[in-house]
Design a protein around this motif. Structure first.
Motif, mmCIF file in Angstrom:
data_model
loop_
_atom_site.group_PDB
_atom_site.id
_atom_site.type_symbol
_atom_site.label_atom_id
_atom_site.label_comp_id
_atom_site.label_asym_id
_atom_site.label_seq_id
_atom_site.Cartn_x
_atom_site.Cartn_y
_atom_site.Cartn_z
ATOM 1 N N VAL A 133 -26.814 43.005 86.266
ATOM 2 C CA VAL A 133 -25.562 43.225 87.012
ATOM 3 C C VAL A 133 -24.850 41.884 87.241
ATOM 4 O O VAL A 133 -23.629 41.776 87.111
ATOM 5 C CB VAL A 133 -25.841 43.959 88.353
ATOM 6 C CG1 VAL A 133 -24.577 44.043 89.204
ATOM 7 C CG2 VAL A 133 -26.400 45.354 88.075
ATOM 8 N N ASP A 134 -25.638 40.869 87.541
ATOM 9 C CA ASP A 134 -25.093 39.522 87.717
ATOM 10 C C ASP A 134 -24.330 39.102 86.452
ATOM 11 O O ASP A 134 -23.164 38.665 86.510
ATOM 12 C CB ASP A 134 -26.273 38.573 87.986
ATOM 13 C CG ASP A 134 -25.851 37.213 88.518
ATOM 14 O OD1 ASP A 134 -24.647 37.014 88.727
ATOM 15 O OD2 ASP A 134 -26.730 36.357 88.724
ATOM 16 N N LEU A 135 -24.965 39.261 85.292
ATOM 17 C CA LEU A 135 -24.334 38.831 84.034
ATOM 18 C C LEU A 135 -23.178 39.745 83.639
ATOM 19 O O LEU A 135 -22.246 39.310 82.949
ATOM 20 C CB LEU A 135 -25.383 38.768 82.921
ATOM 21 C CG LEU A 135 -26.436 37.658 83.098
ATOM 22 C CD1 LEU A 135 -27.502 37.754 82.009
ATOM 23 C CD2 LEU A 135 -25.789 36.277 83.072
ATOM 24 N N THR A 137 -18.997 49.945 90.717
ATOM 25 C CA THR A 137 -19.009 49.534 92.123
ATOM 26 C C THR A 137 -20.420 49.141 92.587
ATOM 27 O O THR A 137 -21.364 49.889 92.393
ATOM 28 C CB THR A 137 -18.516 50.698 93.014
ATOM 29 O OG1 THR A 137 -17.351 51.243 92.413
ATOM 30 C CG2 THR A 137 -18.219 50.245 94.420
ATOM 31 N N THR A 138 -20.521 47.986 93.207
ATOM 32 C CA THR A 138 -21.825 47.605 93.770
ATOM 33 C C THR A 138 -22.025 48.314 95.105
ATOM 34 O O THR A 138 -21.072 48.783 95.738
ATOM 35 C CB THR A 138 -21.916 46.087 94.029
ATOM 36 O OG1 THR A 138 -20.901 45.732 94.985
ATOM 37 C CG2 THR A 138 -21.738 45.296 92.739
ATOM 38 N N LEU A 139 -23.273 48.349 95.544
ATOM 39 C CA LEU A 139 -23.566 48.932 96.856
ATOM 40 C C LEU A 139 -22.778 48.190 97.935
ATOM 41 O O LEU A 139 -22.238 48.803 98.858
ATOM 42 C CB LEU A 139 -25.076 48.851 97.118
ATOM 43 C CG LEU A 139 -25.550 49.309 98.492
ATOM 44 C CD1 LEU A 139 -25.161 50.755 98.780
ATOM 45 C CD2 LEU A 139 -27.072 49.133 98.615
ATOM 46 N N LEU A 162 -26.071 48.419 91.805
ATOM 47 C CA LEU A 162 -24.965 49.335 91.533
ATOM 48 C C LEU A 162 -25.109 50.554 92.451
ATOM 49 O O LEU A 162 -26.198 51.123 92.579
ATOM 50 C CB LEU A 162 -24.977 49.782 90.067
ATOM 51 C CG LEU A 162 -24.662 48.707 89.021
ATOM 52 C CD1 LEU A 162 -24.769 49.281 87.611
ATOM 53 C CD2 LEU A 162 -23.277 48.100 89.252
ATOM 54 N N ALA A 163 -23.991 50.942 93.075
ATOM 55 C CA ALA A 163 -24.041 52.054 94.035
ATOM 56 C C ALA A 163 -24.556 53.342 93.378
ATOM 57 O O ALA A 163 -25.299 54.097 94.009
ATOM 58 C CB ALA A 163 -22.656 52.283 94.649
#
Ligand SMILES: Cc1cc2nc3c(=O)[nH]c(=O)nc-3n(C[C@H](O)[C@H](O)[C@H](O)COP(=O)(O)OP(=O)(O)OC[C@H]3O[C@@H](n4cnc5c(N)ncnc54)[C@H](O)[C@@H]3O)c2cc1C
Ligand code: SF4
Ligand code: FES
Ligand code: FES
Lengths: 329, 164
Positions: free
Chosen positions: A35-37, B18-20, B60-61
C-alpha cells in the motif's frame, strides 16, 4: 494511487488463478509495503488479490524443533512464539528488531520476505531507476548509496534487501513453500532471491500467480545458541545499516558447525558460506572470527559512501560470535 | 461496505483505494486519528484493529469489513477518561497534541501486549515484572512526537503501568 480491481479469493487455488490470469496483479497481505508503494506510484497493480482471508496463519512446531510458518502469520505472533524464542532466538530477535509494534502486528511472514528495497531512487518515481524502470539508469552509484550493497550488486543495481527476518531465515537454511499455476514446489531462500545482474527488475524466481503458502525452517540443533544483531542510525524503528544472524556449535573446544548471514549489505540476505567454511574445525577465538569474516568480505565492492559497512559488519560478526561462544574479544 | 467502529456498525460507500485512516477521517468524521506521514513512519494514525494496534494509513478500508476498529473517540467510558488519557493529562504527555491520539491508542495496545507476556527487542530471556523505562521506549518507538514530549509520555506510561 492508480485505480485497481480488488478481489478476495476464497481459497489458495482461486488466489493463484487470479494472480496468474492478470499480469499486473499483486497479492495483498498486511499491505504495509504494498500500500505504501502504491501511494508512491511505484507499484501500480491492475488487480489486488487480498490473501488475508486465506488462513495460512498457523505456526506448527515439529518434534525435532523444525517450524512451518504460515505465510500470513503476523510478524508479532511469530516473534513472541515460545518455541521460536526457545529453538531459534535469532529469528525472534530479528523480527523484534524490525519496524514498530504497530507494523509488526500488521505485517505477515511472506510479505516481510517480499518487501522491496528502500533505495531512495526506487521509491521516487521522478528519478531514473533500473529496478523500477528497466534501462532508465542507476543514479545511486554516483548519488546516495550510503545504505546500498557492498556485496552481490551489479553495474545495473546495488539495492539492498531491507528485511531483518530474511537474514535470520537465511542463516537457518529456511525454504518457502510455493503454490503456483503448475502446482506446489519449495525453494531455498537462495533460490527464491535473485541477484540483480543485468535484470534488477527481477528480484525473485516467483512467477505471476506464485503464492507463498508457508516458510519451512528445518530443525537446527544448535539454533538455541543463535543471535541476531542489528546496527542502525537510531535506537529503534529504523532499517539496518548492517546486521548479522549467527548460530554456532562449539564441541570439544572447536567450532563443529556455524551459520552466519549478513543483512543490509547485499541485494538478498547474504549467507556467509566462505566465513563458515573458514571457521569449521578451528578454536572459537575472536581472531579466528575476524579472519573468517574478512575472507567473506574480501570479494566486496564498496563505494565511497558505503565502505564503512565492511569494518562495521566485521565488528558485528566478531562481537556476535564472541558473545555466543564466550570468547574474549 | 460495513465498518464496525467503536462498537457501532457504519455503512459506507468507498473507492477501494481509500485507506482506513481516510475512511475514518473523511467519511465518518472521526478526525481524532491523525495523518502525520501517511507512510507508516510516525504512528499518528494508530488505531486498534481487532484489538491490536496498527497504522490505519497503510490499511485499505475494504480489507476491514467484518473487523472491529477502535479509535480515540471511543476510548473514554461513561465514567470519564481512560486511565491512559488521564495519565497523559496529569503528566503533560503532549504539547501540540497532534501525535497524542496515536500515542494513546498505541499505549493501550502496548499495555495489552505486555500483559500477554510479549517480549520486546530489549527484553532478555525473562520479562521484567513491570514496564521499565527502556521497555516503554522500545515498545513505543513506533510513535514519534515532533514536539519532543517524550519525557511526559514516559512518565504517563510509567504511572499507568505501575497502577495496573
Ligand atoms: C516505517 C517502516 C519501517 C520498517 N522497518 C522495518 C525494519 O526495520 N525491518 C524490516 O525487516 N522491515 C521493516 N519494515 C518493512 C515491513 O517489515 C514490511 O513492510 C512488512 O513485513 C511487509 O509485510 P506485509 O504483510 O505488510 O506485506 P505486503 O505489503 O502485503 O506485501 C509485500 C509484498 O509481498 C507480496 N506478498 C505478500 N504475501 C505474499 C504471498 N503469500 N505470496 C506471494 N507474494 C506475497 C505482495 O504482493 C507484495 O509485493 C518497515 C516498514 C515501514 C513502513
Ligand atoms: S540501486 Fe537499484 S533500486 Fe537503487 S536506483 Fe539503482 S537500480 Fe534503482
Ligand atoms: S500517518 Fe500513519 S504512520 Fe504516520
Ligand atoms: S505533542 Fe506535538 S507532536 Fe507530539
Amino acid at each position: 494511487m492508480k485505480p485497481f480491481r480488488y478481489a478476495r479469493p476464497g481459497g489458495v487455488a482461486e488466489a493463484v488463478r487470479s494472480g496468474a490470469e492478470q499480469p499486473g496483479s499483486r497479492f495483498l497481505a498486511g499491505g504495509t509495503n504494498l500500500v505504501d508503494l502504491m501511494k508512491l506510484g511505484v507499484e501500480r497493480p491492475d488487480l489486488v488479490v487480498d490473501v488475508g482471508g486465506l488462513g495460512l496463519d498457523e505456526i506448527v512446531v515439529d518434534s525435532g524443533g523444525g517450524l512451518r510458518i504460515g505465510a500470513n502469520v503476523r510478524n508479532s505472533d511469530l516473534a513472541v512464539h515460545p518455541a521460536v524464542r526457545r529453538e531459534l532466538p535469532m529469528l525472534s530477535q530479528a523480527l523484534l528488531s524490525g519496524a514498530s509494534g504497530q507494523l509488526r502486528n500488521q505485517a505477515t511472514a511472506a510479505g516481510n520476505l517480499l518487501q522491496r528495497t528502500r533505495c531512495v531512487y526506487f521509491q521516487d518515481v521522478s528519478k531514473p531507476c533500473n529496478k523500477r524502470e528497466p534501462g532508465s539508469g542507476c543514479p545511486a552509484r554516483q548519488g546516495d548509496h550510503r545504505n546500498l550493497a557492498v556485496l552481490g550488486g551489479s553495474a545495473a543495481c546495488i539495492a539492498t534487501h531491507p528485511s531483518d527476518f530474511a537474514v535470520a531465515l537465511a542463516a537457518a537454511d529456511a525454504e518457502v513453500a510455493v503454490t503456483g499455476p503448475a502446482g506446489e514446489r519449495t525453494l531455498r531462500l537462495d533460490e527464491l532471491y535473485l541477484l540483480p545482474g543485468e535484470h534488477p527488475e527481477r528480484e525473485t524466481s516467483l512467477a505471476p500467480g506464485d503464492l507463498i503458502t508457508a516458510i519451512v525452517v528445518p530443525p537446527l540443533p544448535f539454533g538455541t545458541t543463535s543471535a541476531y544483531r542489528k546496527v542502525r542510525d537510531r535506537a529503534s524503528y529504523a532499517f539496518a545499516v548492517a546486521s548479522v544472524a549467527a548460530a554456532i556449535d562449539v564441541t570439544d573446544g572447536v567450532v563443529r558447525d556455524v551459520r552466519i548471514a549478513l543483512g543490509a549489505v547485499a541485494p538478498k540476505p547474504w549467507r556467509a558460506h566462505r566465513a563458515e567454511d573458514a571457521l569449521r574445525g578451528l578454536e572459537p577465538t575472536a581472531s579466528a572470527f575476524r579472519a573468517a569474516v574478512e575472507a567473506e568480505l574480501s570479494v566486496a565492492e564498496p563505494l565511497p559512501d558505503n565502505a564503512f559497512k565492511l569494518p562495521l559488519t566485521a565488528n558485528v560478526v566478531v562481537s556476535v560470535l564472541s558473545d555466543l561462544t564466550g570468547a574474549s574479544r | 461496505m460495513q465498518l464496525s467502529v467503536n462498537g457501532q456498525s457504519r455503512d459506507l460507500e468507498l473507492d477501494n483505494r481509500t485507506t482506513l485512516l481516510d475512511a475514518l477521517r473523511e467519511h465518518l468524521g472521526l478526525i481524532g486519528s491523525k495523518k502525520g506521514c501517511d507512510h507508516g513512519q510516525c504512528g499518528a494514525c494508530t488505531v486498534l484493529l481487532d484489538g491490536r494496534r496498527t497504522n490505519a494509513c497503510l490499511v485499505l478500508a475494504v480489507t476491514c469489513a467484518g473487523r472491529e476498529v477502535a479509535t480515540i473517540e471511543g476510548l473514554a467510558g461513561p465514567d470519564g477518561l481512560h486511565p491512559v488519557q488521564q495519565a497523559f493529562v496529569e503528566h503533560d504527555g503532549f504539547q501540540c497534541g497532534y501525535c497524542t491520539p496515536g500515542q494513546i491508542m498505541s499505549a493501550v495496545g502496548m499495555l495489552e501486549e505486555f500483559e500477554r507476556g510479549w517480549p520486546s527487542a530489549v527484553t532478555g530471556e525473562v520479562q521484567p515484572a513491570g514496564l521499565t523505562a527502556p521497555e516503554i521506549r522500545e515498545r513505543m518507538s513506533g510513535n514519534l512526537c515532533r514536539c519532543g514530549a517524550y519525557v511526559g509520555i514516559l512518565a504517563a506510561l510509567t504511572d499507568v503501568a505501575s497502577r495496573s
